[in-house]
Design a protein around this motif. Structure first.
Motif, PDB file in Angstrom:
ATOM      1  N   PHE A  75      40.080  23.609  -6.217  1.00 23.57           N
ATOM      2  CA  PHE A  75      41.305  23.278  -7.136  1.00 23.57           C
ATOM      3  C   PHE A  75      40.925  21.658  -7.906  1.00 23.57           C
ATOM      4  N   GLY A  98      42.419  15.140 -13.904  1.00 26.52           N
ATOM      5  CA  GLY A  98      42.273  14.349 -14.332  1.00 26.52           C
ATOM      6  C   GLY A  98      41.455  14.380 -16.058  1.00 26.52           C
ATOM      7  N   ASN A  99      41.574  14.747 -16.513  1.00 24.81           N
ATOM      8  CA  ASN A  99      41.102  15.334 -17.685  1.00 24.81           C
ATOM      9  C   ASN A  99      42.479  15.381 -18.084  1.00 24.81           C
ATOM     10  N   THR A 153      45.383  20.151 -18.013  1.00 28.32           N
ATOM     11  CA  THR A 153      46.751  20.600 -17.545  1.00 28.32           C
ATOM     12  C   THR A 153      47.143  22.084 -17.875  1.00 28.32           C
ATOM     13  N   TYR A 154      47.406  22.795 -16.425  1.00 28.09           N
ATOM     14  CA  TYR A 154      47.689  24.482 -16.161  1.00 28.09           C
ATOM     15  C   TYR A 154      48.206  24.411 -14.856  1.00 28.09           C
ATOM     16  N   LEU A 155      48.599  25.988 -15.118  1.00 33.54           N
ATOM     17  CA  LEU A 155      48.901  25.970 -13.884  1.00 33.54           C
ATOM     18  C   LEU A 155      47.956  26.979 -13.395  1.00 33.54           C
ATOM     19  N   ALA A 156      47.965  27.020 -11.548  1.00 30.39           N
ATOM     20  CA  ALA A 156      46.869  28.164 -11.346  1.00 30.39           C
ATOM     21  C   ALA A 156      47.244  28.843 -10.512  1.00 30.39           C
ATOM     22  N   PRO A 161      50.834  12.381 -16.605  1.00 32.96           N
ATOM     23  CA  PRO A 161      50.209  14.072 -16.457  1.00 32.96           C
ATOM     24  C   PRO A 161      49.191  15.007 -15.454  1.00 32.96           C
ATOM     25  N   GLU A 162      48.115  14.613 -16.599  1.00 35.66           N
ATOM     26  CA  GLU A 162      46.805  14.778 -15.817  1.00 35.66           C
ATOM     27  C   GLU A 162      46.471  14.163 -14.616  1.00 35.66           C
ATOM     28  N   ARG A 163      47.574  13.505 -14.158  1.00 34.37           N
ATOM     29  CA  ARG A 163      46.982  12.412 -12.658  1.00 34.37           C
ATOM     30  C   ARG A 163      48.058  13.205 -11.952  1.00 34.37           C
ATOM     31  N   ARG A 170      54.695  19.684 -16.334  1.00 28.73           N
ATOM     32  CA  ARG A 170      53.387  19.548 -17.168  1.00 28.73           C
ATOM     33  C   ARG A 170      52.806  18.444 -16.358  1.00 28.73           C
ATOM     34  N   SER A 171      51.565  19.500 -15.882  1.00 27.57           N
ATOM     35  CA  SER A 171      50.934  19.134 -14.900  1.00 27.57           C
ATOM     36  C   SER A 171      49.302  19.690 -14.332  1.00 27.57           C
ATOM     37  N   TYR A 172      48.514  19.252 -12.904  1.00 31.33           N
ATOM     38  CA  TYR A 172      47.607  20.398 -12.876  1.00 31.33           C
ATOM     39  C   TYR A 172      48.030  20.736 -11.819  1.00 31.33           C
ATOM     40  N   SER A 173      48.909  22.244 -12.070  1.00 36.34           N
ATOM     41  CA  SER A 173      49.900  22.700 -10.644  1.00 36.34           C
ATOM     42  C   SER A 173      49.397  23.767 -10.331  1.00 36.34           C
ATOM     43  N   ILE A 205      44.968  11.483  -6.864  1.00 33.25           N
ATOM     44  CA  ILE A 205      45.269  12.495  -7.986  1.00 33.25           C
ATOM     45  C   ILE A 205      47.211  12.919  -7.025  1.00 33.25           C
TER      46      ILE A 205
END
Lengths: 587, 280
Positions: A282, A432-433, A437-440, B38-40, B58-61, B83
């Motif tokens: 991920f 990091g990008n 952002t997205y939901l997996a 949010p991107e971190r 709003r995140s890598y969730s 992260i």
């Protein structure tokens, strides 16, 4: 590994006149746990490799893995060796009582050399066959008042005797002992002293082997090859849980992965192991786990998550025999169904099979290529016979660049799970990008990843995910090997570690041709159908009680007239047994 | 950045009156306070009502599978130490199916914050008892064995060696915000026990009873005193606040510096530079 150049006398110099040099020979070494039979085999194999000889070594332990009886079969020859042989040329046994459990593993012939413990006065069992040469007896054990007490290391005594039998120079053996014990001077001294003592004994009967090329080769196990192949293929995160017969994959990676900038975690169980791999994946980092059947069972739900959330992961399964605990140290090919079908719901995955130690590295590169390119789980089926085998191979030269994941960049557009992606693959959003952002999710999701219970979307998403499998099938339609003459009238379909037996079989049976898939799912079925044209007879040869490959193929093509030649795992199949099984099924 | 900048466009599916709303609000406020880009940020969960929460940030969730958020978060944090990683889950997810992972996450001590939204019930599957359900409720359902008492999750976490242990109540928004902020800032594994009532399967009077059983830790309480911390977790009443905080420099004897991947190896396409690491 440092390779000390050695000036060696050609082995033939020590050979009495009139005794032909063998181009390939088989040694069987049997003892109790603690006799150091495995180390003895390792040293012999190392010495063979240093002389430019090929070979392989397989070990067998009791069911409890540590302690109990131990046997090593070693085959050495001038050509690449992937089959352990059918007859025993040199048989060395520290304790006759330990032989019982290895019935069938030792088979003497009239020229065999037999070396036995002097105090073992009983006869060899009938099943072992007999040699016309006189048994050589040596006092390996130190006996006081009828009880065995600690004495010289038996394996060092045996090493000296075997050097004499083969005509190998003692310097080569001393170098090997030094390599093993060099860091502990007292242990080294004790072992060298024992070696020299036995070297001075009356010589045992000779069984010389033709010299190697003199260009040094190296030996590695199937598990080491899998670990190293994975590093070359881009592995940077490994999590695993100890299990026989796969543990050495993790142990090798603990030593070698940090040097490549990666890290290893020993997880609390196999569920966590694959979970950690998915977490790393991920995060954009290529990950892998390795296990055996019981661990693969525990990973089943996570495998579905890997496919559903489209997270690349490589899962190695070193198959052992049986369900539940089964026979942990024994080999079998009965996890095929599990690898191909296990898991609830529909989801794509790819399954590859390993032929031998050399092939293991190649398979790992292919596994990472499919996994990273198509963002799904790839299972690699090895088995105990390959995992625990130490095989001599030519030095590795692999400068290939690791496969790359299609990664998302700001402004690229498509949602993480866009259903319009080419071959079902959508750019992977690495944390990091900004804006990425997205939901997996393991829950069924929309193109953005948000949860949904809409059957139409579920159908579209399944179609997206399974388009990847169609593309893989196109990419891998040539991932198979064939052996024998293309127009030979009889055909065998086999997979995985049966490769060694098949290679030996076609060499002596020109009426046979063999098809061996490298990818088991999606199966290269068109290639199989093209290959099997004009066959008079065909059989699927495998090691599972149900005949799992045969039954799987029956769902993919018309298999009428193709017989299933199969049995449960345990010991690997030999030529004599294959011949008998083929005859039985033909009549 | 404001709290709302940490919200995704998705509207929560939680019942009206659910305690999880308060946690979402308090968490996003804490993230804004800490100015974490949010991107971190990664918010990871298993399955359950509260495990829906990552989807609202709003995140890598990652809304993964039941009980397995901790291994996933551990893998991510080892692979990508820069992260900020937060795990959200419920009592069934964390203390029943996933409990086996908790002491191991604690002893590995990755810099991960784990907040368990404990309502003492399985809400998503409609009202079954959980490992923290109290005895009376189980008896009323005919479930209790002769001695089927609830777990004391905070005591369990403390005894496993967790360096940061706190408790808050979802109904006390400023306290949720403050507690989450402190937990995220803690460099090591941090655990937050959030009492968050269920509006559907618990009566309003029970929710009120839980709220009234809460006390703030007393003035002058020393969170570095382990024995005091153990004492604070016992008894009928719930102590709110930072119950235990080990000096992060004082790693347990024999502990190693955490070793990750990204320090030496840059993932392709990550777009992350070393200096962007979250400021403490």
């Amino acid at each position: 590994m440092s390779q000390t150049p050695l000036s060696t006398t050609p082995a033939s110099a020590a050979v009495p006149r009139g005794l032909a040099e063998s181009h390939s020979l088989v040694m069987a070494l049997v003892g109790s746990g603690g006799d150091g039979v495995a180390l003895l085999g390792d040293l012999m194999l190392r010495m063979a490799a240093q002389q430019g000889l090929y070979g392989m070594m397989v070990q067998s332990y009791g069911p409890q893995i540590r302690g109990g009886e131990s046997a090593v079969i070693l085959r050495i020859g001038r050509q690449e060796t992937v089959y352990e042989g059918d007859r025993t040329d040199i048989f060395l046994c520290f304790r006759l009582a330990d032989l019982k459990r290895f019935q069938g593993a030792v088979r003497l012939h009239p020229q065999s050399v037999v070396i036995q413990e002097e105090s073992d006065t009983g006869d060899l069992p009938e099943w072992i066959g007999r040699s016309d040469r006189e048994t050589y007896r040596y006092p390996f054990a130190k006996i006081e008042n009828g009880i065995e007490v600690p004495g010289d290391p038996k394996n060092m005594l045996a090493l000296a005797l075997l050097c004499r039998v083969l005509g190998w120079p003692a310097a080569l053996a001393r170098e090997a002992i030094g390599h093993r014990f060099g860091s502990r001077p007292d242990v080294l001294g004790r072992n060298l002293a024992a070696f020299d003592r036995a070297l001075a004994a009356a010589p045992p009967p000779p069984f010389p082997i033709a010299p190697g090329t003199g260009r040094s080769l190296f030996a590695e196990t199937g598990n080491e090859a899998i670990a190293r192949g994975a590093i070359t293929a881009g592995l940077r995160f490994f999590a695993g849980y100890p299990i026989t017969p796969s543990s050495e994959i993790m142990e090798t990676l603990i030593d070698e992965l940090p040097l490549a900038g990666g890290c290893v975690v020993q997880a609390e169980d196999e569920i966590a192991a694959l979970g950690m791999v998915l977490g790393a994946s991920f995060g954009g980092v290529p990950g892998m786990t390795a296990t055996s059947g019981p661990g693969l069972s525990l990973m089943t739900e996570m495998t579905g998550l890997s496919s559903m959330a489209e997270l690349p992961a490589v899962i190695v399964d070193c198959q052992r025999a049986g369900p539940a605990t089964g026979m942990p140290s024994r080999t079998e090919q009965a996890d095929l169904y599990h690898a191909v079908f296990a898991g609830h719901g529909d989801f794509p995955r790819a399954v590859l099979g390993v032929f031998d130690v050399v092939h293991a590295r190649e398979v790992m590169y292919k596994a990472f290529t499919l996994s990273e390119r198509y963002q799904l789980p790839v299972l690699v089926l090895s088995d105990a016979y390959i995992a625990q085998r130490r095989q001599i191979r030519a030095p590795v030269e692999d400068s290939r660049v690791p496969p790359e994941r299609l990664v998302w960049k700001p402004g690229m557009g498509p949602a993480r799970f866009d259903v319009g992606g080419e071959h079902g693959v959508t750019p992977f959003r690495v944390p990091g990008n900004p804006e990425g952002t997205y939901l997996a999710a393991g829950i069924e999701h929309t193109q953005e990843g948000y949860p949904t219970a809409d059957g139409t979307i579920h159908q579209q998403m399944n179609a997206k995910r399974f388009r990847k499998l169609e593309a893989i099938a196109r990419d891998t339609k040539d991932w198979f090997r064939t052996l024998g003459a293309p127009h030979a009238p009889r055909g065998i379909i086999a997979w995985g570690s049966q490769y060694g037996l098949m290679k030996e079989w076609v060499a002596g049976h020109p009426e046979y041709r063999v098809f061996l898939p490298e990818i088991l799912h999606p199966f290269p079925i068109a290639a199989l159908d093209a290959w099997r044209k004009n066959l008079e007879s065909a059989a699927v040869v495998e090691m599972s009680y149900q005949g799992q490959l045969h039954r799987t193929l029956a769902g993919l093509t018309d298999l009428s007239g193709v017989v299933s030649v199969t049995r449960s795992g345990g010991t690997p199949m030999k030529q004599a047994e294959l011949e008998r099984l083929l005859d039985e099924r033909r009549s | 950045m404001k709290a709302k900048d940490y919200r995704s466009p998705l509207e929560p599916v939680w019942c009206t009156g659910c305690g999880d709303y308060g946690v979402l609000k308090g968490l996003t406020q804490a993230l804004a306070d800490l100015e974490i880009p949010p991107e971190r940020l990664a918010v990871i969960s298993g399955i359950g009502c509260s495990s829906r929460l990552p989807g609202y940030t709003r995140s890598y969730s990652f809304n993964s599978i039941h009980g397995r958020a901790l291994p996933i978060a551990t893998g991510l944090k080892l692979a990508r130490p820069e992260i900020t990683t937060i795990v959200i889950g419920g009592d069934g997810d964390g203390f029943s199916i996933g409990l086996g992972h908790l002491p191991h996450a604690i002893r590995r001590n990755p810099d991960v914050t784990y907040a368990v939204l404990d309502n003492g019930i399985y809400g998503l599957t409609k009202g079954q008892s959980s490992p923290t359900t109290e005895v009376d409720f189980k008896r009323s359902r005919g479930l209790a064995g002769p001695d089927e008492r609830p777990l004391n999750p905070v005591l369990l976490v403390l005894s496993s060696g967790c360096g940061f242990v706190a408790r808050t109540h979802a109904g006390n928004l400023p306290h949720v915000r403050e507690t989450m902020r402190a937990a995220i800032r803690y460099p090591g594994f941090s655990f937050v026990h959030v009492l968050a009532g269920c509006a559907t399967f618990q009566t309003p009077s029970y929710a009120q009873e839980i709220y009234e059983r809460c006390d703030m830790l007393p003035e002058g309480y020393d969170p570095t005193d382990f024995a005091k911390a153990v004492e604070a977790t016992r008894g009928e009443r719930f102590q709110l606040g930072v119950i235990y905080r080990r000096d992060p420099e004082a790693l347990p004897e024999g502990a190693l510096e955490p070793a990750g991947v990204a320090g030496i190896w840059q993932p392709r396409g990550g777009g992350v530079s070393e200096d962007a690491a979250h400021e403490e």
